[in-house]
Scaffold this motif. Structure first.
Motif, PDB file in Angstrom:
ATOM      1  N   ASP A  97       0.740  -1.253  -0.121  1.00 61.41           N
ATOM      2  CA  ASP A  97      -0.046  -0.008  -0.033  1.00 61.41           C
ATOM      3  C   ASP A  97       1.021   1.403   0.003  1.00 61.41           C
ATOM      4  O   ASP A  97       0.506   2.225  -0.710  1.00 61.41           O
ATOM      5  CB  ASP A  97      -0.741   0.053   1.212  1.00 61.41           C
ATOM      6  N   LEU A  98       2.048   1.097   0.862  1.00 63.84           N
ATOM      7  CA  LEU A  98       2.705   2.314   0.864  1.00 63.84           C
ATOM      8  C   LEU A  98       3.615   2.584  -0.413  1.00 63.84           C
ATOM      9  O   LEU A  98       3.949   3.802  -1.010  1.00 63.84           O
ATOM     10  CB  LEU A  98       3.614   2.356   1.996  1.00 63.84           C
ATOM     11  N   PHE A  99       3.887   1.404  -1.099  1.00 66.04           N
ATOM     12  CA  PHE A  99       4.814   1.333  -2.350  1.00 66.04           C
ATOM     13  C   PHE A  99       3.853   1.902  -3.671  1.00 66.04           C
ATOM     14  O   PHE A  99       4.098   3.038  -4.264  1.00 66.04           O
ATOM     15  CB  PHE A  99       5.152   0.144  -2.805  1.00 66.04           C
ATOM     16  N   GLU A 100       2.439   1.833  -3.449  1.00 67.24           N
ATOM     17  CA  GLU A 100       1.325   1.922  -4.402  1.00 67.24           C
ATOM     18  C   GLU A 100       1.155   3.526  -4.192  1.00 67.24           C
ATOM     19  O   GLU A 100       1.171   4.482  -5.329  1.00 67.24           O
ATOM     20  CB  GLU A 100       0.148   1.510  -4.308  1.00 67.24           C
ATOM     21  N   GLN A 101       1.037   4.000  -3.064  1.00 69.74           N
ATOM     22  CA  GLN A 101       0.849   5.457  -2.562  1.00 69.74           C
ATOM     23  C   GLN A 101       2.176   6.519  -3.125  1.00 69.74           C
ATOM     24  O   GLN A 101       1.731   7.515  -3.501  1.00 69.74           O
ATOM     25  CB  GLN A 101       0.592   5.721  -1.127  1.00 69.74           C
ATOM     26  N   ALA A 102       3.275   5.933  -3.047  1.00 71.68           N
ATOM     27  CA  ALA A 102       4.217   6.618  -3.341  1.00 71.68           C
ATOM     28  C   ALA A 102       4.799   6.289  -4.820  1.00 71.68           C
ATOM     29  O   ALA A 102       5.780   6.979  -5.328  1.00 71.68           O
ATOM     30  CB  ALA A 102       5.777   6.252  -2.460  1.00 71.68           C
ATOM     31  N   GLY A 103       4.177   5.486  -5.706  1.00 75.25           N
ATOM     32  CA  GLY A 103       4.476   5.361  -7.069  1.00 75.25           C
ATOM     33  C   GLY A 103       5.641   4.518  -7.178  1.00 75.25           C
ATOM     34  O   GLY A 103       6.345   4.560  -8.168  1.00 75.25           O
ATOM     35  N   LEU A 104       6.010   3.693  -6.159  1.00 73.21           N
ATOM     36  CA  LEU A 104       7.379   2.838  -6.401  1.00 73.21           C
ATOM     37  C   LEU A 104       6.933   1.368  -6.924  1.00 73.21           C
ATOM     38  O   LEU A 104       5.683   0.927  -6.445  1.00 73.21           O
ATOM     39  CB  LEU A 104       7.933   2.692  -5.127  1.00 73.21           C
ATOM     40  N   SER A 105       7.785   0.816  -7.319  1.00 69.58           N
ATOM     41  CA  SER A 105       7.843  -0.725  -8.003  1.00 69.58           C
ATOM     42  C   SER A 105       8.972  -1.472  -7.483  1.00 69.58           C
ATOM     43  O   SER A 105      10.163  -1.213  -7.405  1.00 69.58           O
ATOM     44  CB  SER A 105       7.695  -0.502  -9.395  1.00 69.58           C
ATOM     45  N   MET A 106       8.646  -2.539  -6.759  1.00 67.93           N
ATOM     46  CA  MET A 106       9.558  -3.537  -6.251  1.00 67.93           C
ATOM     47  C   MET A 106      10.036  -4.412  -7.207  1.00 67.93           C
ATOM     48  O   MET A 106       8.912  -5.391  -7.731  1.00 67.93           O
ATOM     49  CB  MET A 106       9.223  -4.162  -4.694  1.00 67.93           C
ATOM     50  N   GLY A 125      -2.958  -7.477   4.841  1.00 72.52           N
ATOM     51  CA  GLY A 125      -3.407  -7.493   3.554  1.00 72.52           C
ATOM     52  C   GLY A 125      -2.663  -6.641   2.769  1.00 72.52           C
ATOM     53  O   GLY A 125      -2.849  -6.490   1.291  1.00 72.52           O
ATOM     54  N   ASN A 126      -1.544  -6.146   3.025  1.00 70.55           N
ATOM     55  CA  ASN A 126      -0.842  -5.275   2.468  1.00 70.55           C
ATOM     56  C   ASN A 126       0.723  -5.457   2.396  1.00 70.55           C
ATOM     57  O   ASN A 126       1.750  -4.644   2.557  1.00 70.55           O
ATOM     58  CB  ASN A 126      -0.823  -3.840   2.878  1.00 70.55           C
ATOM     59  N   VAL A 127       1.235  -6.887   2.370  1.00 72.14           N
ATOM     60  CA  VAL A 127       2.617  -7.130   2.379  1.00 72.14           C
ATOM     61  C   VAL A 127       2.978  -7.819   0.981  1.00 72.14           C
ATOM     62  O   VAL A 127       2.113  -8.786   0.658  1.00 72.14           O
ATOM     63  CB  VAL A 127       2.792  -8.135   3.565  1.00 72.14           C
ATOM     64  N   CYS A 154       7.181  -0.415   9.936  1.00 71.11           N
ATOM     65  CA  CYS A 154       8.332  -0.503   9.064  1.00 71.11           C
ATOM     66  C   CYS A 154       7.843  -0.734   7.496  1.00 71.11           C
ATOM     67  O   CYS A 154       6.650  -1.398   7.224  1.00 71.11           O
ATOM     68  CB  CYS A 154       8.680  -2.023   9.334  1.00 71.11           C
ATOM     69  N   ALA A 155       8.248   0.166   6.737  1.00 70.78           N
ATOM     70  CA  ALA A 155       7.929  -0.095   5.401  1.00 70.78           C
ATOM     71  C   ALA A 155       8.507  -1.018   4.631  1.00 70.78           C
ATOM     72  O   ALA A 155       8.008  -1.767   3.679  1.00 70.78           O
ATOM     73  CB  ALA A 155       8.245   1.195   4.550  1.00 70.78           C
ATOM     74  N   LEU A 156       9.852  -1.249   4.972  1.00 72.60           N
ATOM     75  CA  LEU A 156      10.455  -2.443   4.392  1.00 72.60           C
ATOM     76  C   LEU A 156      10.920  -3.363   5.709  1.00 72.60           C
ATOM     77  O   LEU A 156      11.472  -2.727   6.599  1.00 72.60           O
ATOM     78  CB  LEU A 156      11.598  -2.022   3.708  1.00 72.60           C
ATOM     79  N   TRP A 157      11.280  -4.678   5.318  1.00 67.02           N
ATOM     80  CA  TRP A 157      12.161  -5.453   6.397  1.00 67.02           C
ATOM     81  C   TRP A 157      12.942  -6.730   5.453  1.00 67.02           C
ATOM     82  O   TRP A 157      12.043  -7.250   4.820  1.00 67.02           O
ATOM     83  CB  TRP A 157      11.082  -6.091   7.325  1.00 67.02           C
ATOM     84  N   VAL A 158      13.906  -6.707   5.698  1.00 71.84           N
ATOM     85  CA  VAL A 158      14.686  -7.979   5.329  1.00 71.84           C
ATOM     86  C   VAL A 158      15.028  -8.986   6.322  1.00 71.84           C
ATOM     87  O   VAL A 158      15.786  -8.415   7.335  1.00 71.84           O
ATOM     88  CB  VAL A 158      15.932  -7.401   4.521  1.00 71.84           C
ATOM     89  N   ALA A 206      13.714   2.982   1.174  1.00 73.59           N
ATOM     90  CA  ALA A 206      13.426   3.484   2.640  1.00 73.59           C
ATOM     91  C   ALA A 206      13.462   4.901   2.802  1.00 73.59           C
ATOM     92  O   ALA A 206      12.756   5.527   3.481  1.00 73.59           O
ATOM     93  CB  ALA A 206      14.598   2.711   3.403  1.00 73.59           C
ATOM     94  N   LYS A 207      14.114   5.635   2.062  1.00 74.25           N
ATOM     95  CA  LYS A 207      14.295   7.149   2.228  1.00 74.25           C
ATOM     96  C   LYS A 207      12.838   7.577   1.614  1.00 74.25           C
ATOM     97  O   LYS A 207      12.426   8.836   2.463  1.00 74.25           O
ATOM     98  CB  LYS A 207      15.471   7.775   1.317  1.00 74.25           C
ATOM     99  N   ALA A 208      12.294   7.185   0.534  1.00 72.02           N
ATOM    100  CA  ALA A 208      11.094   7.613   0.095  1.00 72.02           C
ATOM    101  C   ALA A 208      10.031   7.585   1.090  1.00 72.02           C
ATOM    102  O   ALA A 208       8.871   8.281   1.321  1.00 72.02           O
ATOM    103  CB  ALA A 208      10.603   7.054  -1.020  1.00 72.02           C
TER     104      ALA A 208
END
Length: 438
Positions: A146-155, A280-282, A257-261, A168-170
């Motif tokens: 959900d955060l990626f979509e809001q920020a227009g990011l693609s993994m 539902g947003n992972v 956490c937006a990201l976690w490895v 992470a910065k964004a």
């Protein structure tokens, strides 16, 4: 008169004999306080009901504490534990030293050949299994879709660490208690160094060169640790140096956490609506690469072994066989849901369409496990096997000390250069003492 006592004496003797034979055998289990192990403890009531002659005693400890207790106990032949929860690293070394009982006569329905080959081989010495896998894991990237979509990011399928930093910065919004990334910072050879070693592998580093000499003051290690420290200082949560797997899992599940490895085993927890606010947003991706993708996904298996000092080997074998069986997996599916089945150990689990449908993380878990190769885990050649560990007895002590230094750099107690110089000198000292070189 003396003859009239004989029946009473005989009756007392028979009663004591019966009581002794019917007394339950106590099996003391040392295990880690991970959610899968806690579930095993809860479900073990089923085992005790079907085995009234066996009484299970649990010692559940934090990861670093468990390792210290088990290592001390087995090295000194203390005999405190009948079942030890250990990993691939300890199994190979302790099995070779004769400290563990081999599993040589498992029942046919246990289906040893069903265990994933990399896991089975990792728990074997000279063809003999010295531990049975409870669950196995690699590592992968978790991210908030959900955060990626809001920020227009693609993994991408496998991001680079530099891309992870940019993401992470964004997404770092500390004023909302939303942190760009969570990573292990708690010192320990199996805590921060599990993650740090794979990050270092990605940057082209290695624990030792071909002559067993450490390379911590080289550009690869210093570059990797500088990157790690800067990443967490700039875009991580407060107090990152105290966070291990459990702490970061709690942060991720609470939406911080937006990201976690981290470990692939977290997949069932972050997608469970009863545990996770963001279930539902992972999204899932492979663990990050950098100059190489070799050694970027670790390989581990929390497994159950029986020390040779146990005085309850038969009862312990009954329990270990039950807890790592296909039947146990079915029990977990029945009681906790099919997605909660112990991951990473059995091929039959990944052949279940119902499991693959219910577990959105399963395909990436399997892919990560299949990519993990302890025999080819570094950019440059090395004399050792292992991805996030080095399969020598000295590694545990060395990596524990290096983990403290890395944690010290993270907290600002010392610079990265100071930490790496200290890591170099202590590792050289330990390797000389162990006669790897003069």
């Amino acid at each position: 008169m003396k003859y009239s006592l004989i029946p009473s004496v005989l009756a007392l003797s028979i009663t004591l004999s019966f009581q002794a034979s019917s007394a339950a055998t106590t099996v003391t289990i040392g295990t880690v306080n991970n959610a899968d192990m806690i579930l095993m403890q809860q479900l073990s009531e089923e085992f005790e009901r079907s085995h009234p002659d066996i009484d299970l005693k649990w010692v559940v400890l934090e990861e670093n504490t468990l390792r210290q207790r088990l290592t001390t106990d087995i090295a000194t032949k203390g005999g405190q534990f009948d079942v030890a929860t250990i990993g691939l690293y300890e199994t190979g070394i302790w099995g070779a030293r004769g400290w563990l009982m081999p599993f040589q006569s498992l029942p046919a329905d246990y289906a040893v050949d069903d265990i994933l080959p990399a896991v089975r081989d990792g728990l074997s010495v000279d063809g003999k299994l010295y531990a049975l896998p409870f669950y196995a894991e690699s590592s992968m990237t978790y991210y908030r879709t959900d955060l990626f979509e809001q920020a227009g990011l693609s993994m991408p399928e496998q991001p680079t660490w530099e891309q992870i930093r940019d993401f992470a910065k964004a997404l770092h919004k500390p004023e909302r208690e939303q942190y760009g990334i969570c990573l292990r910072g708690k010192a320990g050879w199996g805590e921060n160094m599990a993650l740090v070693s794979t990050l270092a592998n990605a940057f082209g580093a290695r624990w030792f060169d071909e002559r067993w000499r450490p390379e911590f003051t080289g550009s690869e290690w210093t570059g990797a640790i500088n990157f790690y420290v800067d990443l967490l200082k700039n875009y991580g949560p407060p107090g990152a140096s105290t966070n291990g797997f459990n702490e970061n899992l709690a942060l991720f599940n609470s939406g911080k956490c937006a990201l976690w490895v981290d470990s692939t085993v977290a997949g069932s927890f972050v997608t469970d609506g009863n545990q996770s606010k963001v279930s539902g947003n992972v999204g899932f991706a492979l663990a990050p690469k950098q100059v190489t993708d070799k050694g970027t996904s670790w390989l581990w298996a929390w497994s159950l072994a029986i020390p040779v000092t146990s005085d309850a080997k038969d009862a312990a074998t009954e329990f270990v066989t039950w807890a790592t069986s296909k039947d146990y997996g079915r029990l977990v599916a029945e009681k906790a849901g099919i997605a909660a089945m112990p991951p990473g150990t059995r091929q039959s689990t990944y052949a279940l369409e119902s499991y693959m449908r219910a577990a959105p993380f399963a395909q990436k878990t399997l892919e990560s496990l299949n990519r993990a190769n302890p025999n080819d885990a570094t950019f440059k050649p090395v004399p050792y096997t292992g991805i996030q560990v080095v399969s020598i007895p000295e590694f545990q002590s060395i990596a524990t000390q290096v983990g403290k230094l890395v944690s010290g750099a993270l907290t600002g107690q010392m610079s990265v250069d100071q930490a790496m110089k200290s890591a170099q000198s202590l590792t050289e000292r330990e390797m000389k003492r162990a006669a790897y070189y003069k």
